[in-house]
Motif scaffolding. Structure first.
Motif, mmCIF file in Angstrom:
data_model
loop_
_atom_site.group_PDB
_atom_site.id
_atom_site.type_symbol
_atom_site.label_atom_id
_atom_site.label_comp_id
_atom_site.label_asym_id
_atom_site.label_seq_id
_atom_site.Cartn_x
_atom_site.Cartn_y
_atom_site.Cartn_z
ATOM 1 N N GLY A 180 66.064 36.778 -25.739
ATOM 2 C CA GLY A 180 66.128 37.910 -24.820
ATOM 3 C C GLY A 180 64.938 37.947 -23.883
ATOM 4 N N LEU A 181 63.768 37.584 -24.417
ATOM 5 C CA LEU A 181 62.555 37.567 -23.614
ATOM 6 C C LEU A 181 62.645 36.520 -22.508
ATOM 7 C CD1 LEU A 181 59.803 39.039 -23.652
ATOM 8 C CD2 LEU A 181 58.901 37.125 -24.971
ATOM 9 N N VAL A 182 63.187 35.352 -22.833
ATOM 10 C CA VAL A 182 63.342 34.296 -21.828
ATOM 11 C C VAL A 182 64.269 34.759 -20.708
ATOM 12 C CG1 VAL A 182 64.262 31.990 -21.402
ATOM 13 C CG2 VAL A 182 62.845 32.403 -23.407
ATOM 14 N N VAL A 183 65.406 35.337 -21.078
ATOM 15 C CA VAL A 183 66.360 35.830 -20.072
ATOM 16 C C VAL A 183 65.708 36.891 -19.192
ATOM 17 C CG1 VAL A 183 68.523 37.087 -19.735
ATOM 18 C CG2 VAL A 183 68.382 35.291 -21.472
ATOM 19 N N LEU A 184 64.979 37.813 -19.810
ATOM 20 C CA LEU A 184 64.317 38.876 -19.060
ATOM 21 C C LEU A 184 63.303 38.314 -18.075
ATOM 22 C CD1 LEU A 184 63.825 41.925 -18.638
ATOM 23 C CD2 LEU A 184 62.112 41.797 -20.467
ATOM 24 N N GLU A 185 62.515 37.340 -18.505
ATOM 25 C CA GLU A 185 61.505 36.761 -17.630
ATOM 26 C C GLU A 185 62.151 36.018 -16.466
ATOM 27 O OE1 GLU A 185 58.198 37.079 -17.598
ATOM 28 O OE2 GLU A 185 58.382 38.491 -19.243
ATOM 29 N N ILE A 186 63.273 35.351 -16.711
ATOM 30 C CA ILE A 186 63.979 34.657 -15.633
ATOM 31 C C ILE A 186 64.487 35.661 -14.601
ATOM 32 C CG2 ILE A 186 66.040 33.317 -15.056
ATOM 33 C CD1 ILE A 186 65.681 31.852 -17.720
ATOM 34 N N VAL A 187 65.102 36.738 -15.078
ATOM 35 C CA VAL A 187 65.642 37.761 -14.171
ATOM 36 C C VAL A 187 64.526 38.406 -13.351
ATOM 37 C CG1 VAL A 187 66.793 40.008 -14.061
ATOM 38 C CG2 VAL A 187 67.656 38.235 -15.601
ATOM 39 N N LEU A 188 63.448 38.795 -14.020
ATOM 40 C CA LEU A 188 62.340 39.432 -13.317
ATOM 41 C C LEU A 188 61.636 38.462 -12.374
ATOM 42 C CD1 LEU A 188 60.793 41.575 -16.224
ATOM 43 C CD2 LEU A 188 62.209 42.364 -14.313
ATOM 44 N N SER A 195 54.111 42.319 -9.372
ATOM 45 C CA SER A 195 52.975 41.407 -9.258
ATOM 46 C C SER A 195 52.734 40.613 -10.540
ATOM 47 C CB SER A 195 51.712 42.199 -8.909
ATOM 48 O OG SER A 195 51.438 43.174 -9.910
ATOM 49 N N VAL A 196 53.655 40.713 -11.502
ATOM 50 C CA VAL A 196 53.518 40.004 -12.767
ATOM 51 C C VAL A 196 53.910 38.540 -12.581
ATOM 52 C CG1 VAL A 196 54.284 39.885 -15.166
ATOM 53 C CG2 VAL A 196 53.985 42.112 -14.064
ATOM 54 N N ALA A 197 53.127 37.638 -13.184
ATOM 55 C CA ALA A 197 53.386 36.193 -13.048
ATOM 56 C C ALA A 197 54.441 35.746 -14.060
ATOM 57 C CB ALA A 197 52.094 35.415 -13.229
ATOM 58 N N HIS A 198 55.694 36.119 -13.806
ATOM 59 C CA HIS A 198 56.775 35.781 -14.743
ATOM 60 C C HIS A 198 56.967 34.273 -14.852
ATOM 61 C CE1 HIS A 198 57.921 39.970 -15.143
ATOM 62 N NE2 HIS A 198 57.922 40.083 -13.835
ATOM 63 N N THR A 199 56.765 33.559 -13.745
ATOM 64 C CA THR A 199 56.923 32.099 -13.805
ATOM 65 C C THR A 199 55.841 31.460 -14.669
ATOM 66 O OG1 THR A 199 55.744 31.988 -11.675
ATOM 67 C CG2 THR A 199 58.143 31.863 -11.617
ATOM 68 N N ALA A 200 54.661 32.071 -14.712
ATOM 69 C CA ALA A 200 53.610 31.573 -15.605
ATOM 70 C C ALA A 200 54.010 31.791 -17.056
ATOM 71 C CB ALA A 200 52.281 32.268 -15.312
ATOM 72 N N HIS A 201 54.628 32.925 -17.352
ATOM 73 C CA HIS A 201 55.114 33.186 -18.712
ATOM 74 C C HIS A 201 56.114 32.112 -19.123
ATOM 75 C CE1 HIS A 201 54.328 37.774 -18.002
ATOM 76 N NE2 HIS A 201 53.226 37.053 -17.999
ATOM 77 N N LEU A 202 57.060 31.845 -18.229
ATOM 78 C CA LEU A 202 58.070 30.834 -18.520
ATOM 79 C C LEU A 202 57.440 29.445 -18.611
ATOM 80 C CD1 LEU A 202 60.876 32.149 -16.144
ATOM 81 C CD2 LEU A 202 60.931 32.163 -18.646
ATOM 82 N N GLY A 203 56.426 29.205 -17.785
ATOM 83 C CA GLY A 203 55.734 27.925 -17.843
ATOM 84 C C GLY A 203 55.046 27.710 -19.172
ATOM 85 N N GLY A 204 54.403 28.766 -19.689
ATOM 86 C CA GLY A 204 53.763 28.665 -20.993
ATOM 87 C C GLY A 204 54.778 28.387 -22.085
ATOM 88 N N MET A 205 55.939 29.018 -21.993
ATOM 89 C CA MET A 205 56.992 28.797 -22.985
ATOM 90 C C MET A 205 57.568 27.391 -22.865
ATOM 91 S SD MET A 205 58.929 32.495 -22.826
ATOM 92 C CE MET A 205 59.406 32.797 -24.525
ATOM 93 N N PHE A 206 57.686 26.907 -21.643
ATOM 94 C CA PHE A 206 58.215 25.555 -21.448
ATOM 95 C C PHE A 206 57.299 24.514 -22.087
ATOM 96 C CE2 PHE A 206 58.043 21.626 -18.942
ATOM 97 C CZ PHE A 206 59.336 21.159 -19.118
ATOM 98 N N PHE A 207 56.015 24.607 -21.812
ATOM 99 C CA PHE A 207 55.075 23.647 -22.388
ATOM 100 C C PHE A 207 55.017 23.793 -23.910
ATOM 101 C CE2 PHE A 207 53.842 22.893 -18.097
ATOM 102 C CZ PHE A 207 53.246 21.645 -18.083
ATOM 103 N N ALA A 208 55.143 25.024 -24.394
ATOM 104 C CA ALA A 208 55.176 25.239 -25.839
ATOM 105 C C ALA A 208 56.384 24.553 -26.454
ATOM 106 C CB ALA A 208 55.210 26.741 -26.142
ATOM 107 N N GLY A 209 57.542 24.726 -25.823
ATOM 108 C CA GLY A 209 58.756 24.114 -26.341
ATOM 109 C C GLY A 209 58.680 22.603 -26.373
ATOM 110 N N VAL A 210 58.104 22.010 -25.329
ATOM 111 C CA VAL A 210 57.965 20.557 -25.279
ATOM 112 C C VAL A 210 57.051 20.062 -26.399
ATOM 113 C CG1 VAL A 210 57.037 18.621 -23.938
ATOM 114 C CG2 VAL A 210 58.432 20.380 -22.813
#
Length: 224
Positions: A180-188, A195-210
């Motif tokens: 749910g958090l991933v979907v929310l960050e993508i939508v936002l 002014s929230v860096a949602h793409t940075a949040h997703l970037g951190g999750m992407f590198f974590a997943g890798v």
């Protein structure tokens, strides 16, 4: 959980972030904006420095920003550090944070490159500023990218652990919360309305997943 029982890396990250925040408040009283100096600027800005990929993680925009990042680190970091060890956990945290910054840089370069193409002066609504000065005022701060990486890691390591999330009166499995958090960050992130860096949040999750995928493939870590 007593503070003394928190594993070393998590504890020191909490302390360092708190000290950096206090330092930024003290510097501000002397007319020095540490966020401006140490925050991650766009690559095309004159204030950009490569060390900002590291330092931006320890700057925060305010107490609320600091509190929620450190609360998440306090809640989820110790469990991962205990099973991974201090060295691996620290590497994971830093890679997620730097990776989040890299993703944020790419998105901002594309967005502002298109938005400001052909303009030398920008109307901010309050004044007319040069493109160079405008770009220097755009920067990213906060440990959110690294923290979101930790959230994903916790969800992949303990997918069925129950979480009590306000305002829901019932527990939610970690894996569903993370989804749910991933979907929310993508939508936002796509809306670009705050002014929230949602793409940075997703970037951190992407590198974590890798990283977790590679570790799991090598050592058999669990994931959902």
């Amino acid at each position: 959980m007593q503070f003394q029982s928190i594993p070393a890396v998590t504890k020191n990250l909490l302390i360092i972030n708190a000290l950096c925040f206090l330092g930024s408040l003290a510097a501000e009283r002397s007319g020095v904006d540490l966020g401006q100096l140490l925050g991650l600027h766009i690559y095309t800005a004159t204030d950009f420095k490569f060390y900002q990929f590291f330092t931006y993680m320890f700057m925060h925009a305010g107490f609320e920003h600091l509190f929620f990042n450190m609360f998440a680190l306090f809640m989820f970091g110790p469990a991962l550090e205990r099973i991974w060890g201090t060295r691996r956990f620290l590497i994971f945290y830093l890679v997620c944070g730097i990776g989040a910054g890299l993703v944020q840089e790419v998105v901002q370069l594309i967005y502002y490159g298109q938005l400001l193409s052909g303009y030398d002066w920008i109307n901010t609504g309050e004044s007319l500023v040069s493109k160079a000065d405008f770009l220097n005022e755009i920067y990213t701060v906060g440990a959110s990218g690294a923290v979101y990486g930790i959230l994903l890691a916790f969800g992949m390591t303990y997918p069925n652990a129950p979480l009590f999330i306000f305002p829901f009166p019932f527990p939610i499995k970690t894996k569903y919360y993370i989804m749910g958090l991933v979907v929310l960050e993508i939508v936002l992130g796509l809306s670009m309305r705050d002014s929230v860096a949602h793409t940075a949040h997703l970037g951190g999750m992407f590198f974590a997943g890798v990283m977790i995928y590679l570790w799991r493939k090598k050592n058999g870590y669990s994931a959902f």
